[in-house]
Design a protein around this motif. Sequence first.
Motif, PDB file in Angstrom:
ATOM      1  N   GLU A   1     -10.091  11.015  -8.283  1.00  0.00           N
ATOM      2  CA  GLU A   1     -10.552   9.614  -9.015  1.00  0.00           C
ATOM      3  C   GLU A   1      -9.286   8.609  -8.420  1.00  0.00           C
ATOM      4  N   LEU A   2      -8.047   9.067  -8.656  1.00  0.00           N
ATOM      5  CA  LEU A   2      -7.157   8.257  -8.187  1.00  0.00           C
ATOM      6  C   LEU A   2      -7.010   7.735  -6.633  1.00  0.00           C
TER       7      LEU A   2
ATOM      8  N   ILE B   1       1.172   6.898  -6.558  1.00  0.00           N
ATOM      9  CA  ILE B   1       0.017   7.990  -6.697  1.00  0.00           C
ATOM     10  C   ILE B   1       0.605   9.567  -6.581  1.00  0.00           C
ATOM     11  N   ARG B   2       1.386   9.599  -5.456  1.00  0.00           N
ATOM     12  CA  ARG B   2       2.053  11.073  -5.171  1.00  0.00           C
ATOM     13  C   ARG B   2       2.742  11.396  -6.297  1.00  0.00           C
ATOM     14  N   HIS B   3       3.546  10.390  -7.004  1.00  0.00           N
ATOM     15  CA  HIS B   3       4.406  11.162  -8.002  1.00  0.00           C
ATOM     16  C   HIS B   3       3.441  11.273  -9.248  1.00  0.00           C
ATOM     17  N   ASP B   4       2.385  10.489  -9.528  1.00  0.00           N
ATOM     18  CA  ASP B   4       1.438  10.718 -10.467  1.00  0.00           C
ATOM     19  C   ASP B   4       0.700  12.151 -10.263  1.00  0.00           C
ATOM     20  N   ILE B   5       0.305  12.381  -9.242  1.00  0.00           N
ATOM     21  CA  ILE B   5      -0.459  13.475  -8.914  1.00  0.00           C
ATOM     22  C   ILE B   5       0.631  14.927  -9.439  1.00  0.00           C
ATOM     23  N   HIS B   6       1.777  14.702  -8.793  1.00  0.00           N
ATOM     24  CA  HIS B   6       2.672  15.902  -8.984  1.00  0.00           C
ATOM     25  C   HIS B   6       3.029  15.907 -10.640  1.00  0.00           C
ATOM     26  N   ALA B   7       3.135  14.768 -11.118  1.00  0.00           N
ATOM     27  CA  ALA B   7       3.312  14.881 -12.774  1.00  0.00           C
ATOM     28  C   ALA B   7       2.079  15.435 -13.511  1.00  0.00           C
ATOM     29  N   HIS B   8       0.963  15.239 -13.020  1.00  0.00           N
ATOM     30  CA  HIS B   8      -0.172  15.861 -13.606  1.00  0.00           C
ATOM     31  C   HIS B   8      -1.071  16.928 -12.622  1.00  0.00           C
ATOM     32  N   PRO B   9      -0.439  18.132 -12.533  1.00  0.00           N
ATOM     33  CA  PRO B   9      -0.993  19.069 -11.617  1.00  0.00           C
ATOM     34  C   PRO B   9      -2.420  19.539 -12.216  1.00  0.00           C
ATOM     35  N   GLU B  10      -3.427  19.888 -11.420  1.00  0.00           N
ATOM     36  CA  GLU B  10      -4.698  20.207 -11.878  1.00  0.00           C
ATOM     37  C   GLU B  10      -5.024  21.535 -10.979  1.00  0.00           C
TER      38      GLU B  10
ATOM     39  N   ASP C   1       0.960  -1.296  -0.022  1.00  0.00           N
ATOM     40  CA  ASP C   1      -0.134  -0.160  -0.041  1.00  0.00           C
ATOM     41  C   ASP C   1       0.880   1.417   0.047  1.00  0.00           C
ATOM     42  N   LEU C   2       1.972   1.237   0.692  1.00  0.00           N
ATOM     43  CA  LEU C   2       2.882   2.461   0.897  1.00  0.00           C
ATOM     44  C   LEU C   2       3.226   2.578  -0.549  1.00  0.00           C
ATOM     45  N   GLU C   3       3.695   1.502  -1.261  1.00  0.00           N
ATOM     46  CA  GLU C   3       4.519   1.722  -2.655  1.00  0.00           C
ATOM     47  C   GLU C   3       3.332   2.176  -3.778  1.00  0.00           C
TER      48      GLU C   3
END
Length: 65
Positions: free
Chosen positions: A35-36, A16-25, A9-11
């Motif tokens: 959604e993530l 998810i954190r990396h993905d969110i930072h790569a796709h700012p909204e 889960d930590l992985e």
Amino acid sequence: MILDIEDKDLEEIIKIRHDIHAHPEISGKEFRTTELIRDFVKSLDHVEEIPMPIDTGGVFKLKTS
């Protein structure tokens, strides 16, 4: 209360954190981010979402036995 997080889960949280930072909204329009996070929380057996009349963000709680 401390939430025990399994290594897998930590992985996933880190991914998810990396993905969110790569796709700012734009603030208030974090639909992809929401959604993530909701999808991840749904995969956990011990956490549930509290239904709220909102399109972004979420409120979650530990399930009681």
